[in-house]
Design an enzyme around this catalytic site. Structure first.
Site, PDB file in Angstrom:
ATOM      1  N   PRO A  90       0.808  -1.213   0.000  1.00 55.61           N
ATOM      2  CA  PRO A  90       0.000   0.000   0.000  1.00 55.61           C
ATOM      3  C   PRO A  90       0.850   1.277   0.000  1.00 55.61           C
ATOM      4  CG  PRO A  90      -0.672  -1.518   1.744  1.00 55.61           C
ATOM      5  CD  PRO A  90       0.633  -2.006   1.223  1.00 55.61           C
ATOM      6  N   GLU A 117       2.622  -7.542   8.737  1.00 55.46           N
ATOM      7  CA  GLU A 117       2.484  -6.076   8.727  1.00 55.46           C
ATOM      8  C   GLU A 117       3.359  -5.451   7.666  1.00 55.46           C
ATOM      9  OE1 GLU A 117      -0.164  -6.902  10.892  1.00 55.46           O
ATOM     10  OE2 GLU A 117       0.080  -4.758  10.553  1.00 55.46           O
ATOM     11  N   ARG A 155      -1.307  -9.756 -20.685  1.00 53.36           N
ATOM     12  CA  ARG A 155      -2.189  -9.342 -21.789  1.00 53.36           C
ATOM     13  C   ARG A 155      -1.476  -8.444 -22.785  1.00 53.36           C
ATOM     14  NH1 ARG A 155      -7.517  -9.846 -20.943  1.00 53.36           N
ATOM     15  NH2 ARG A 155      -8.031  -8.051 -22.218  1.00 53.36           N
ATOM     16  N   ASP A 170      -8.727  -2.623 -25.216  1.00 57.70           N
ATOM     17  CA  ASP A 170      -9.013  -2.627 -23.782  1.00 57.70           C
ATOM     18  C   ASP A 170      -9.160  -1.191 -23.312  1.00 57.70           C
ATOM     19  OD1 ASP A 170      -9.062  -5.238 -23.152  1.00 57.70           O
ATOM     20  OD2 ASP A 170      -7.098  -5.318 -22.177  1.00 57.70           O
TER      21      ASP A 170
HETATM   22  C1  LIG Z   1       5.338  -3.219   2.902  1.00 54.31           C
HETATM   23  N1  LIG Z   1       4.626  -4.405   2.438  1.00 54.31           N
HETATM   24  C2  LIG Z   1       5.280  -5.306   1.514  1.00 54.31           C
HETATM   25  C3  LIG Z   1       3.307  -4.648   2.798  1.00 54.31           C
HETATM   26  C4  LIG Z   1       2.751  -3.919   3.832  1.00 54.31           C
HETATM   27  C5  LIG Z   1       1.439  -4.181   4.189  1.00 54.31           C
HETATM   28  C6  LIG Z   1       0.667  -5.156   3.518  1.00 54.31           C
HETATM   29  C7  LIG Z   1       1.257  -5.892   2.521  1.00 54.31           C
HETATM   30  C8  LIG Z   1       0.478  -6.943   1.801  1.00 54.31           C
HETATM   31  N2  LIG Z   1      -0.813  -6.407   1.492  1.00 54.31           N
HETATM   32  C9  LIG Z   1      -1.009  -5.542   0.470  1.00 54.31           C
HETATM   33  C10 LIG Z   1      -0.128  -5.453  -0.588  1.00 54.31           C
HETATM   34  C11 LIG Z   1      -0.409  -4.540  -1.605  1.00 54.31           C
HETATM   35  C12 LIG Z   1      -1.552  -3.749  -1.526  1.00 54.31           C
HETATM   36  C13 LIG Z   1      -1.869  -2.757  -2.615  1.00 54.31           C
HETATM   37  N3  LIG Z   1      -2.721  -1.769  -2.316  1.00 54.31           N
HETATM   38  O1  LIG Z   1      -1.318  -2.879  -3.731  1.00 54.31           O
HETATM   39  C14 LIG Z   1      -2.386  -3.885  -0.459  1.00 54.31           C
HETATM   40  N4  LIG Z   1      -2.130  -4.772   0.523  1.00 54.31           N
HETATM   41  C15 LIG Z   1       2.565  -5.640   2.129  1.00 54.31           C
END
Ligand SMILES: CN(C)c1cccc(CNc2ccc(C(N)=O)cn2)c1
Length: 247
Positions: A90, A117, A155, A170
């Site tokens: 994120p 986390e 794709r 697309d």
């Molecule tokens: C720092 N790190 C690798 C990480 C930190 C928190 C969660 C996660 C795994 N969850 C995710 C991964 C991507 C997305 C998105 N919005 O693309 C949403 N959630 C990974």
């Protein structure tokens, strides 16, 4: 194109990628997919892949060493410098079709699917080339995000989609939302089909589709319209749409 996915749930990724367009691309060798489980790169008896965060706080953080060793193993299998190591999180840069297009020209894409986390920042900074986000939301692991990247990039690889043009048509390929689509039956309790699509006037059908794409983009995603320079024809068709929709 060779995808290497680093994930604690390798079967989840491998199985999901085996369906549809991506499965077919793998079967016919246009795409190669390999999954790596960091747990296979641990040295301790308990196969530890995570640990408590420095500074305290809830949850666990993924240790960098098993991830680093998995990435190095993936690199050893493909001799190329056209390689990208991308972490899904994120905190990453919001992906766009343009970013996907660029990556589709690499030879190897290594995707890191984190859990818990998050991942030790030293791994993200030192080992990953980029950190990408699919949107402003958190999911339990990066696997689904990695699968979206695999699908969207696959794709774009020449030969993957039967009809070369279908990728180009697309939505978001030309920056606009897609036009509506219809198929049989012509009449239904859900309504009918626009007359122009039932005729054989291909120029009129093309104009109708462009007008619908422009109109929908204007109504639903005006932010996308800001980003593109409309041709004279597109401007005329959008004006036409606006006059009709105001009636
Ligand atoms: C720092 N790190 C690798 C990480 C930190 C928190 C969660 C996660 C795994 N969850 C995710 C991964 C991507 C997305 C998105 N919005 O693309 C949403 N959630 C990974």
């Amino acid at each position: 194109m060779r995808f290497d996915i680093v994930s604690l749930f390798p079967d989840m990724v491998k199985d999901a990628a085996g369906y549809g367009v991506t499965g077919k691309a793998i079967d016919n060798g246009l795409v190669d997919l390999r999954v790596w489980n960091p747990r296979d790169f641990t040295a301790d008896r308990h196969k530890t892949v995570d640990d408590r965060p420095y500074g305290g706080g809830p949850g666990m953080v993924m240790k960098y060493q098993p991830l680093l060793d998995a990435v190095n193993a993936a690199k050893l299998e493909v001799h190329t410098d056209q390689r990208r190591v991308i972490c899904l999180s994120p905190q990453g840069k919001l992906i766009s079709q343009q970013m996907l297009q660029e990556v589709s020209e690499s030879e190897q894409v290594i995707l890191i699917a984190g859990r818990y986390e998050g991942i030790d920042e030293r791994f993200i900074e030192q080992v990953c080339d980029e950190e990408w986000s699919l949107g402003d939301y958190v999911i339990s692991g990066g696997e689904l995000a990695a699968l979206i990247i695999v699908d969207a990039v696959t794709r774009l690889i020449p030969g993957v989609l039967g009809d070369e043009d279908s990728a180009k048509q697309d939505s978001h390929y030309d920056g606009l939302l897609d036009c509506p689509h219809y198929t049989r039956p012509e009449r239904s309790e859900l309504g009918g089909v626009p007359e122009v699509l039932k005729g054989g006037n291909h120029a009129a059908i093309r104009r109708w589709r462009i007008k619908q794409s422009l109109g929908r983009t204007w109504l639903r995603r005006p932010d996308l319209l800001e980003k593109i320079q409309l041709t004279a024809e597109q401007q005329a068709l959008l004006s036409e749409f606006k006059t009709e929709v105001d009636k």
